[in-house]
Design an enzyme around this catalytic site. Structure first.
Site, PDB file in Angstrom:
ATOM      1  N   ARG A  37       1.042  -1.332   0.202  1.00 61.02           N
ATOM      2  CA  ARG A  37       0.000  -0.214  -0.083  1.00 61.02           C
ATOM      3  C   ARG A  37       0.813   1.468  -0.200  1.00 61.02           C
ATOM      4  O   ARG A  37       0.456   2.433  -0.454  1.00 61.02           O
ATOM      5  CB  ARG A  37      -0.855   0.089   1.276  1.00 61.02           C
ATOM      6  CG  ARG A  37      -1.940  -0.935   1.254  1.00 61.02           C
ATOM      7  CD  ARG A  37      -2.257  -1.178   2.640  1.00 61.02           C
ATOM      8  NE  ARG A  37      -1.633  -1.700   3.612  1.00 61.02           N
ATOM      9  CZ  ARG A  37      -1.715  -1.277   5.049  1.00 61.02           C
ATOM     10  NH1 ARG A  37      -2.838  -1.006   5.503  1.00 61.02           N
ATOM     11  NH2 ARG A  37      -0.675  -1.892   5.706  1.00 61.02           N
ATOM     12  N   GLN A  43       4.300  25.306  19.002  1.00 59.07           N
ATOM     13  CA  GLN A  43       3.556  25.799  18.003  1.00 59.07           C
ATOM     14  C   GLN A  43       3.918  25.108  16.728  1.00 59.07           C
ATOM     15  O   GLN A  43       5.041  24.758  16.698  1.00 59.07           O
ATOM     16  CB  GLN A  43       3.916  27.519  17.874  1.00 59.07           C
ATOM     17  CG  GLN A  43       3.325  28.199  16.509  1.00 59.07           C
ATOM     18  CD  GLN A  43       3.922  29.716  16.818  1.00 59.07           C
ATOM     19  OE1 GLN A  43       3.603  30.550  17.781  1.00 59.07           O
ATOM     20  NE2 GLN A  43       4.472  30.133  15.837  1.00 59.07           N
ATOM     21  N   ARG A  84      14.149  33.016   2.993  1.00 59.49           N
ATOM     22  CA  ARG A  84      13.564  33.137   3.787  1.00 59.49           C
ATOM     23  C   ARG A  84      14.818  33.230   4.981  1.00 59.49           C
ATOM     24  O   ARG A  84      15.145  32.056   5.137  1.00 59.49           O
ATOM     25  CB  ARG A  84      12.644  32.547   4.370  1.00 59.49           C
ATOM     26  CG  ARG A  84      11.109  32.810   3.519  1.00 59.49           C
ATOM     27  CD  ARG A  84       9.901  32.164   3.982  1.00 59.49           C
ATOM     28  NE  ARG A  84       8.792  32.266   2.793  1.00 59.49           N
ATOM     29  CZ  ARG A  84       7.911  32.983   3.025  1.00 59.49           C
ATOM     30  NH1 ARG A  84       7.768  33.917   4.193  1.00 59.49           N
ATOM     31  NH2 ARG A  84       7.015  32.985   2.101  1.00 59.49           N
ATOM     32  N   HIS A 135      16.632  33.904  10.849  1.00 60.61           N
ATOM     33  CA  HIS A 135      15.855  34.197  11.672  1.00 60.61           C
ATOM     34  C   HIS A 135      15.950  33.452  13.026  1.00 60.61           C
ATOM     35  O   HIS A 135      16.434  32.378  12.969  1.00 60.61           O
ATOM     36  CB  HIS A 135      14.400  34.019  11.321  1.00 60.61           C
ATOM     37  CG  HIS A 135      13.771  34.629  10.173  1.00 60.61           C
ATOM     38  ND1 HIS A 135      12.940  34.225   9.317  1.00 60.61           N
ATOM     39  CD2 HIS A 135      14.213  35.920   9.822  1.00 60.61           C
ATOM     40  CE1 HIS A 135      12.760  34.964   8.335  1.00 60.61           C
ATOM     41  NE2 HIS A 135      13.518  36.032   8.563  1.00 60.61           N
ATOM     42  N   LYS A 194      13.539  23.846  16.987  1.00 62.33           N
ATOM     43  CA  LYS A 194      12.733  23.745  15.695  1.00 62.33           C
ATOM     44  C   LYS A 194      12.823  22.180  15.160  1.00 62.33           C
ATOM     45  O   LYS A 194      13.957  22.014  15.073  1.00 62.33           O
ATOM     46  CB  LYS A 194      12.866  24.700  14.615  1.00 62.33           C
ATOM     47  CG  LYS A 194      12.675  26.021  15.109  1.00 62.33           C
ATOM     48  CD  LYS A 194      12.886  27.232  14.135  1.00 62.33           C
ATOM     49  CE  LYS A 194      12.594  28.569  14.156  1.00 62.33           C
ATOM     50  NZ  LYS A 194      13.239  29.610  13.155  1.00 62.33           N
ATOM     51  N   HIS A 223      18.019  30.356  11.538  1.00 64.46           N
ATOM     52  CA  HIS A 223      17.559  29.096  10.488  1.00 64.46           C
ATOM     53  C   HIS A 223      16.978  30.037   9.360  1.00 64.46           C
ATOM     54  O   HIS A 223      16.374  31.414   9.287  1.00 64.46           O
ATOM     55  CB  HIS A 223      16.555  28.641  11.090  1.00 64.46           C
ATOM     56  CG  HIS A 223      15.841  27.623  10.034  1.00 64.46           C
ATOM     57  ND1 HIS A 223      14.312  28.097   9.581  1.00 64.46           N
ATOM     58  CD2 HIS A 223      15.968  26.503   9.374  1.00 64.46           C
ATOM     59  CE1 HIS A 223      14.012  27.122   8.865  1.00 64.46           C
ATOM     60  NE2 HIS A 223      15.038  26.122   8.661  1.00 64.46           N
ATOM     61  N   TYR A 280       6.872  23.678  10.124  1.00 60.63           N
ATOM     62  CA  TYR A 280       7.899  23.885  11.539  1.00 60.63           C
ATOM     63  C   TYR A 280       6.882  23.524  12.531  1.00 60.63           C
ATOM     64  O   TYR A 280       5.884  23.527  12.834  1.00 60.63           O
ATOM     65  CB  TYR A 280       7.680  25.466  11.544  1.00 60.63           C
ATOM     66  CG  TYR A 280       8.628  26.124  10.626  1.00 60.63           C
ATOM     67  CD1 TYR A 280      10.095  26.604  10.779  1.00 60.63           C
ATOM     68  CD2 TYR A 280       8.083  26.639   9.517  1.00 60.63           C
ATOM     69  CE1 TYR A 280      10.699  27.514  10.156  1.00 60.63           C
ATOM     70  CE2 TYR A 280       8.780  27.401   8.405  1.00 60.63           C
ATOM     71  CZ  TYR A 280      10.018  27.733   8.903  1.00 60.63           C
ATOM     72  OH  TYR A 280      10.767  28.534   8.025  1.00 60.63           O
ATOM     73  N   ASP A 332      14.240  41.209   5.519  1.00 59.04           N
ATOM     74  CA  ASP A 332      15.294  39.855   5.359  1.00 59.04           C
ATOM     75  C   ASP A 332      16.742  40.693   4.876  1.00 59.04           C
ATOM     76  O   ASP A 332      17.738  40.149   4.860  1.00 59.04           O
ATOM     77  CB  ASP A 332      14.951  38.731   4.839  1.00 59.04           C
ATOM     78  CG  ASP A 332      14.163  37.997   5.698  1.00 59.04           C
ATOM     79  OD1 ASP A 332      14.135  38.150   6.841  1.00 59.04           O
ATOM     80  OD2 ASP A 332      13.671  37.076   5.351  1.00 59.04           O
TER      81      ASP A 332
END
Length: 176
Positions: free
Chosen positions: A23, A46, A59, A62, A72, A119, A132, A168
């Protein structure tokens, strides 16, 4: 799950260990006990999704200041990214060093990023989605960043026509 340490202490590539049959397969992608057994943050506060329309979207880089630093677990669920982390822990032997990992919907890898790291990523395909899981909720007043092309880090990004937010692009040079 298989945890492979990166060159930066505390950061791991996390691969699935699928159980396959005719499957398809089934695989665990998160287990609090397995993370705790390795001394990794197993808090989950979160979850977020980043959808990126165009190849070359960048991106990052951060992070959040203590006491709001985030661990994370990042996974690319659609498309592919060149995912980059920077060790910003001043007491670390790998302070200011970076590591890059390709995360994609095909390799199904995840990257565990401990607190104290910046990151970011650059998409390698159109319509890329990144999922995330974070140990802390987002705190706008604690949010910081380092410029993607800051010479302090000398990150080697894939060649591309890039789409980068004004925010950024304008982070100041990092001062150790």
């Amino acid at each position: 799950m298989k945890f492979t340490p990166t060159e930066l202490p505390g950061a791991f590539v996390v691969d699935l260990e699928p159980i396959s049959d005719d499957r398809g397969f089934f695989a665990r992608s998160w287990c609090r006990e397995e993370f705790r057994a390795r001394g990794l943050s197993a808090e989950l506060s979160q979850c977020s999704i980043s959808f990126n329309r165009a190849k070359g979207t960048l991106r990052g880089m951060h992070y959040q200041l203590a006491p709001y630093g985030e661990a994370k677990l990042v996974r690319c669920t659609m498309g592919a990214v060149h995912d980059v982390i920077i060790d910003l822990r001043p007491d670390s032997p790998t302070y200011l060093r970076s590591v890059a990992v390709e995360l994609s919907s095909h390799n199904r890898r995840a990257l565990f990023i401990p607190e104290g790291f910046a990151h970011g990523f650059q998409t390698l395909a159109d319509d890329t989605e990144v999922f995330y899981q974070m140990s802390q909720s987002y705190v706008p007043d604690a949010a910081r960043g380092a410029r993607w092309n800051d010479p302090t880090f000398a990150i080697q990004w894939p060649e591309a026509e890039r789409t980068i937010s004004g925010r950024d692009q304008q982070w100041p040079d990092f001062v150790p």
